[in-house]
Design a protein around this motif. Sequence first.
Motif, mmCIF file in Angstrom:
data_model
loop_
_atom_site.group_PDB
_atom_site.id
_atom_site.type_symbol
_atom_site.label_atom_id
_atom_site.label_comp_id
_atom_site.label_asym_id
_atom_site.label_seq_id
_atom_site.Cartn_x
_atom_site.Cartn_y
_atom_site.Cartn_z
ATOM 1 N N GLY A 31 69.126 86.871 77.910
ATOM 2 C CA GLY A 31 70.319 86.049 77.981
ATOM 3 C C GLY A 31 70.458 85.412 79.341
ATOM 4 O O GLY A 31 69.577 85.538 80.200
ATOM 5 N N PRO A 32 71.580 84.725 79.589
ATOM 6 C CA PRO A 32 71.766 83.990 80.842
ATOM 7 C C PRO A 32 71.617 84.843 82.096
ATOM 8 O O PRO A 32 71.180 84.358 83.126
ATOM 9 C CB PRO A 32 73.196 83.443 80.715
ATOM 10 C CG PRO A 32 73.463 83.413 79.260
ATOM 11 C CD PRO A 32 72.711 84.567 78.677
ATOM 12 N N SER A 33 72.001 86.135 82.012
ATOM 13 C CA SER A 33 71.957 86.966 83.218
ATOM 14 C C SER A 33 70.733 87.870 83.255
ATOM 15 O O SER A 33 70.611 88.695 84.134
ATOM 16 C CB SER A 33 73.213 87.835 83.298
ATOM 17 O OG SER A 33 73.204 88.799 82.285
ATOM 18 N N VAL A 34 69.829 87.708 82.297
ATOM 19 C CA VAL A 34 68.660 88.575 82.228
ATOM 20 C C VAL A 34 67.425 87.793 82.644
ATOM 21 O O VAL A 34 67.112 86.763 82.070
ATOM 22 C CB VAL A 34 68.469 89.134 80.811
ATOM 23 C CG1 VAL A 34 67.250 90.032 80.743
ATOM 24 C CG2 VAL A 34 69.701 89.915 80.395
ATOM 25 N N THR A 35 66.741 88.262 83.669
ATOM 26 C CA THR A 35 65.538 87.608 84.148
ATOM 27 C C THR A 35 64.323 88.427 83.765
ATOM 28 O O THR A 35 64.209 89.586 84.163
ATOM 29 C CB THR A 35 65.576 87.456 85.681
ATOM 30 O OG1 THR A 35 66.750 86.737 86.043
ATOM 31 C CG2 THR A 35 64.341 86.727 86.182
ATOM 32 N N PRO A 36 63.371 87.859 82.976
ATOM 33 C CA PRO A 36 62.182 88.616 82.612
ATOM 34 C C PRO A 36 61.383 89.007 83.862
ATOM 35 O O PRO A 36 61.308 88.255 84.839
ATOM 36 C CB PRO A 36 61.393 87.634 81.742
ATOM 37 C CG PRO A 36 62.410 86.644 81.255
ATOM 38 C CD PRO A 36 63.405 86.532 82.369
ATOM 39 N N VAL A 37 60.810 90.185 83.852
ATOM 40 C CA VAL A 37 59.977 90.646 84.953
ATOM 41 C C VAL A 37 58.644 91.095 84.400
ATOM 42 O O VAL A 37 58.463 91.248 83.197
ATOM 43 C CB VAL A 37 60.649 91.820 85.703
ATOM 44 C CG1 VAL A 37 61.948 91.383 86.322
ATOM 45 C CG2 VAL A 37 60.878 93.000 84.774
ATOM 46 N N LYS A 38 57.694 91.326 85.288
ATOM 47 C CA LYS A 38 56.388 91.788 84.863
ATOM 48 C C LYS A 38 56.485 93.160 84.223
ATOM 49 O O LYS A 38 57.323 93.972 84.582
ATOM 50 C CB LYS A 38 55.447 91.852 86.065
ATOM 51 C CG LYS A 38 55.133 90.493 86.679
ATOM 52 C CD LYS A 38 54.204 90.643 87.862
ATOM 53 C CE LYS A 38 53.897 89.294 88.486
ATOM 54 N NZ LYS A 38 52.987 89.433 89.657
ATOM 55 N N LYS A 39 55.601 93.412 83.295
ATOM 56 C CA LYS A 39 55.628 94.675 82.561
ATOM 57 C C LYS A 39 55.534 95.864 83.506
ATOM 58 O O LYS A 39 56.203 96.873 83.333
ATOM 59 C CB LYS A 39 54.489 94.713 81.547
ATOM 60 C CG LYS A 39 54.501 95.943 80.655
ATOM 61 C CD LYS A 39 53.412 95.856 79.612
ATOM 62 C CE LYS A 39 53.443 97.078 78.701
ATOM 63 N NZ LYS A 39 52.377 97.018 77.672
ATOM 64 N N ASP A 40 54.726 95.743 84.546
ATOM 65 C CA ASP A 40 54.547 96.858 85.478
ATOM 66 C C ASP A 40 55.812 97.159 86.263
ATOM 67 O O ASP A 40 55.988 98.251 86.785
ATOM 68 C CB ASP A 40 53.407 96.552 86.453
ATOM 69 C CG ASP A 40 52.061 96.504 85.756
ATOM 70 O OD1 ASP A 40 51.135 95.922 86.338
ATOM 71 O OD2 ASP A 40 51.967 97.042 84.629
ATOM 72 N N ASP A 41 56.701 96.126 86.360
ATOM 73 C CA ASP A 41 57.913 96.301 87.151
ATOM 74 C C ASP A 41 59.144 96.551 86.279
ATOM 75 O O ASP A 41 60.259 96.599 86.768
ATOM 76 C CB ASP A 41 58.189 95.045 88.004
ATOM 77 C CG ASP A 41 57.058 94.787 88.984
ATOM 78 O OD1 ASP A 41 56.421 95.777 89.388
ATOM 79 O OD2 ASP A 41 56.826 93.622 89.329
ATOM 80 N N ALA A 42 58.943 96.710 84.985
ATOM 81 C CA ALA A 42 60.078 96.764 84.056
ATOM 82 C C ALA A 42 61.034 97.896 84.370
ATOM 83 O O ALA A 42 62.248 97.736 84.267
ATOM 84 C CB ALA A 42 59.578 96.895 82.618
ATOM 85 N N THR A 43 60.525 99.033 84.765
ATOM 86 C CA THR A 43 61.408 100.180 84.977
ATOM 87 C C THR A 43 62.252 100.037 86.224
ATOM 88 O O THR A 43 63.266 100.700 86.360
ATOM 89 C CB THR A 43 60.579 101.472 85.090
ATOM 90 O OG1 THR A 43 59.630 101.313 86.147
ATOM 91 C CG2 THR A 43 59.861 101.753 83.795
ATOM 92 N N SER A 44 61.868 99.141 87.139
ATOM 93 C CA SER A 44 62.631 99.019 88.377
ATOM 94 C C SER A 44 63.967 98.319 88.173
ATOM 95 O O SER A 44 64.862 98.457 88.991
ATOM 96 C CB SER A 44 61.822 98.237 89.414
ATOM 97 O OG SER A 44 61.664 96.877 89.004
ATOM 98 N N GLY A 45 64.098 97.560 87.086
ATOM 99 C CA GLY A 45 65.325 96.821 86.895
ATOM 100 C C GLY A 45 66.297 97.476 85.954
ATOM 101 O O GLY A 45 67.416 97.015 85.810
#
Length: 527
Positions: free
Chosen positions: A92-106
């Motif tokens: 959504g508007p406030s969700v920024t996709p990140v790399k799979k390896d970094d997914a848990t950091s967000g």
Amino acid sequence: MKRTTLSLFAAVAALGAVTGVAVLDAPSGSSGTAGATTKAASRLPVERSLRLCPQPTSSDVAETTYTAFTPAGAPSRSGARKSAADLLAASGPSVTPVKKDDATSGGAKKDDSASGKKKDDKSGAVAAGTNVLSLKEPGKPVTATTERSDAPALIGTAEGTLAPGWTVQQSTVISAGSGRGLHGLTCAAPDTSFWFPGASTAKSRQDYVHLTNPDSTPAVVDLEMYGPDGKLRTAAGEGINVPPRSTVPVLLSTLTDAPTENATLHVAARSGRVGAALQASDEKLGGDWLAPSADAAPDAVLPGIPADATSLRLYVFAPGDDDADLKLRFAGANSAITPAGHESLHVKSGMTAAVDLGDVTKGEAGSLLLNATDGSRTPVVAALRVTRGKDDKQETAFIPATAPIDGRGTVADNRAKSSTLALVAPGKEAARVKVTSSAGSDGGTAVSKTYTVKPGTTLSVEPPEPSGAKGSYAVTVEKLSGGPVQASRMLSLPKDGVPFFTIQPLPDDRSTVTVPAASQDLSMLNR
């Protein structure tokens, strides 16, 4: 094998896939004849439940708590699929996709205690698909908290034994600014049509409708608004695209040029399905979530008006072609009375009627009953705006028209000395219910108590506290006998002299569904 035979078997298999429960039985006798005995439909527990939570807030001074729960002893099918219940971040508007390896950091950190309580990590954006909260067993709630101003909408799925009665509560305390107060919402299932009496595009209000699509295909939604004089021009509300597994918030004031204080919003999915919730924020009166009204009906019940309400505003809308004439009654602790000066209400078709009821409670907790007058059976939708406090320390919440509990209803995130349960029997027959408070999220033992609600009255009680309870707990209301009963829960968390509160209706949890019996009839091959 002939192509028609293959088509028949494919159709039967498709029927079984759609219902998820169809049973294919060989007919009695040595051959498939049209005279095979037909089995009656039965009610079976659901095997899958969806719950959609909107983006909680954009405030930097807010904290949101999510609570997930499935009642203990919920019915389940033998051989049900593996049980799981997870809340995942939507895009959504406030969700920024990140790399799979970094997914848990967000996202949220892994469980930091045996209770399943989580605390968020605010480093980086939350990746779409991040698991925010998981429920592992029925009978004990789990919670997660976040202070993020960019917390995403959530898409929740429960399967197997965790599906029947699964509920998720989203509670946000906004400490300051427009809309400051307690914003509470029971995350709801997706649908294709929602009515929100009580919406506003006034300059003092910021109303956002949040549209969340849980499916893998896009949804197209139309937004229609109706004021006191009829339908408002909302060209910008037509054909809103909601991408797969994402959320779209829409500021209602951008849909029309003329500010309208009292309005009704209709959310209609042209294709697909969505979850819809309306968040109202007022500069002076605080704010809360407005859940959709129950399906339009000639009679409406709005349960759980607190005794110390300082003002009430009723919104009613007749979506059909005919006007509606309603009788108003206030169901208190001992009887239902007709409030002086507000005996009846005429609602014109396609127009929102808004009425300030003043001090209708007279210091007594109760519920508002709307009944069609003799000869008028026009269906309506309705909601109440409830205000507590005075001057600059006012706070508001909303009570939508609420469907009765046929079997069972549950609300999560109850806290010691902070929850009030309202039970109303709107008809001429008393209702007997069992109220069960679950174990706490951090320990304790469930406890139950039985209540009888006299006809035409509202019973307001504090739910029984679990023995040795630690943390928040869930409350389940089960109808045992008698006439119709509606319920709501008020959660009150006063802060700095302001009566922060929120009210959630308890409709039936629909933990079971009617399933038609399917049997094999090979005689169709010869027709």
